[in-house]
Scaffold this active site. Structure first.
Site, PDB file in Angstrom:
ATOM      1  N   MET A   1      66.318  28.442 -70.018  1.00  0.00           N
ATOM      2  CA  MET A   1      66.009  27.123 -69.355  1.00  0.00           C
ATOM      3  C   MET A   1      66.010  26.153 -70.364  1.00  0.00           C
ATOM      4  O   MET A   1      64.881  26.307 -71.135  1.00  0.00           O
ATOM      5  CB  MET A   1      64.867  27.420 -68.504  1.00  0.00           C
TER       6      MET A   1
ATOM      7  N   CYS B   1      75.490  25.576 -66.467  1.00  0.00           N
ATOM      8  CA  CYS B   1      74.523  24.264 -66.421  1.00  0.00           C
ATOM      9  C   CYS B   1      74.919  23.430 -65.594  1.00  0.00           C
ATOM     10  O   CYS B   1      76.052  22.799 -65.545  1.00  0.00           O
ATOM     11  CB  CYS B   1      74.363  23.791 -67.930  1.00  0.00           C
TER      12      CYS B   1
ATOM     13  N   LYS C   1      77.613  33.280 -68.140  1.00  0.00           N
ATOM     14  CA  LYS C   1      76.880  32.918 -66.905  1.00  0.00           C
ATOM     15  C   LYS C   1      77.462  31.986 -66.123  1.00  0.00           C
ATOM     16  O   LYS C   1      77.844  31.007 -66.812  1.00  0.00           O
ATOM     17  CB  LYS C   1      75.183  32.678 -67.596  1.00  0.00           C
TER      18      LYS C   1
ATOM     19  N   GLY D   1      68.913  33.901 -59.122  1.00  0.00           N
ATOM     20  CA  GLY D   1      68.444  32.750 -58.305  1.00  0.00           C
ATOM     21  C   GLY D   1      67.401  33.226 -57.141  1.00  0.00           C
ATOM     22  O   GLY D   1      67.618  33.945 -56.402  1.00  0.00           O
ATOM     23  N   GLU D   2      66.405  32.499 -57.172  1.00  0.00           N
ATOM     24  CA  GLU D   2      65.420  32.199 -56.093  1.00  0.00           C
ATOM     25  C   GLU D   2      64.395  33.565 -56.086  1.00  0.00           C
ATOM     26  O   GLU D   2      64.136  33.999 -54.929  1.00  0.00           O
ATOM     27  CB  GLU D   2      66.015  31.976 -54.453  1.00  0.00           C
TER      28      GLU D   2
END
Length: 325
Positions: A8, A98, A139, A200-201
């Protein structure tokens, strides 16, 4: 059944990797991206983003750390992949995920998903430049304008030699808005033989198991969920063993923030240290009711010591009820 700490930008730096891997449950980390443009970057840039290179690409507790590159020039990306390995990288990861406008505007990150052929060229160049025993991974998201490019881009990466593909289950346009489209990851996983990792999530242990069921992926990457709940990976590992462990307490979380701040002060000026702490605090609000309580005061403080002290000043419980997160 690995759990990987997501990169991140501007938050998951080396000090926070050290802090979170000490909590336990994290099997691998990935650095913030090293931006590759024109000319060869000096070693100090690699060491800035990946000081773990001085320790065989491991955190203090022995968690492997991959060096991530971002760029669109295949030749330059290949050269920088080779340089990363020369400096000690044990895995080279390529960023095609990104969503930042400034990055995409300069033809980096997720915008490259509009061009699977270029993704292939970049990945193939890195794979060719890096020794065979060093994994080259990537990624990506499910696409840029929509979620229709996942399979094509996944196949391009596999054909270029990527051994693992992490997929954030949204498009660039989706940003970080719920939901995550885990079922779309399953379509890519079924279309490639490269190992696919879901991202994700994932905020809770229950989210982890649902993601695995829907995506079909054994391994997951977690970013914001681990920043909000530093013990999430540890709790997931316990659940894999059929066990349940107690939640991290707020005082324990504050101790982690203090440790993080102490390390950061050796790196940055205090005004930047408080900025990083506030970023983390903003995520902790989602995991701890106490963080929500101290946030209004803490967010206004610019000095490190008063800010850390404010974390201890949790407002009293009102009417016997915990403050809502």
């Amino acid at each position: 059944m690995r759990i990987i700490l997501a990169p991140m930008e501007g938050l998951v730096d080396a000090p926070i990797r050290e802090t979170l891997t000490k909590v336990g449950g994290i099997d691998r980390c990935v650095t913030e991206f090293v931006r590759v443009t024109h000319g060869m970057l000096p070693p100090r840039v690699f060491y800035k983003y990946a000081p773990e290179l001085h320790n065989r690409s491991l955190t203090e507790v022995g968690t492997p750390v991959a060096v991530q590159l971002l760029g669109s020039d295949p030749e330059q990306m290949g050269r920088h992949g080779a340089r990363a390995v020369e400096l000690g990288a044990t895995q080279v990861d390529i960023n095609f995920g990104c969503p930042a406008k400034t990055v995409n505007r300069h033809k980096g990150g997720c915008v490259l998903m509009r061009e699977p052929e270029l993704m292939h060229g970049i990945t193939a160049a890195v794979r060719k430049a890096v020794p065979d025993h060093i994994p080259v991974t990537a990624k990506m998201r499910l696409g840029y304008d929509d979620r229709s490019m996942g399979v094509a881009c996944g196949q391009a990466l596999e054909a270029a030699g990527a051994s693992e593909i992490v997929i954030h289950a949204r498009s660039k346009v989706d940003g970080y808005k719920p939901p995550a489209y885990w079922e779309e990851i399953a379509k890519v996983r079924e279309a490639v033989s490269a190992h696919v990792i879901a991202n994700g999530e994932i905020w809770t242990v229950a989210d982890y198991w649902r993601c695995r069921e829907v995506s079909g992926c054994a391994d997951v990457m977690i970013g914001r969920g681990l920043i909000a709940r530093p013990d999430l990976a540890r709790k997931i590992k316990a659940s894999q063993r059929g066990e349940e462990i107690a939640d991290m307490t707020w005082p324990e979380a504050v101790a982690l923030v203090r440790e993080y701040a102490e390390v950061l002060q050796g790196w940055l000026e205090d005004r930047y240290v408080t900025g990083r702490i506030k970023q983390w605090m903003n995520f902790l609000r989602q995991g701890f009711p106490e963080a929500e309580g101290v946030w209004p005061k803490a967010r206004k403080i610019r000095e490190v010591a008063p800010m850390l002290a404010s974390l201890e000043e949790v407002p009293p419980v009102e009417n016997g009820q915990e403050r809502a997160a």
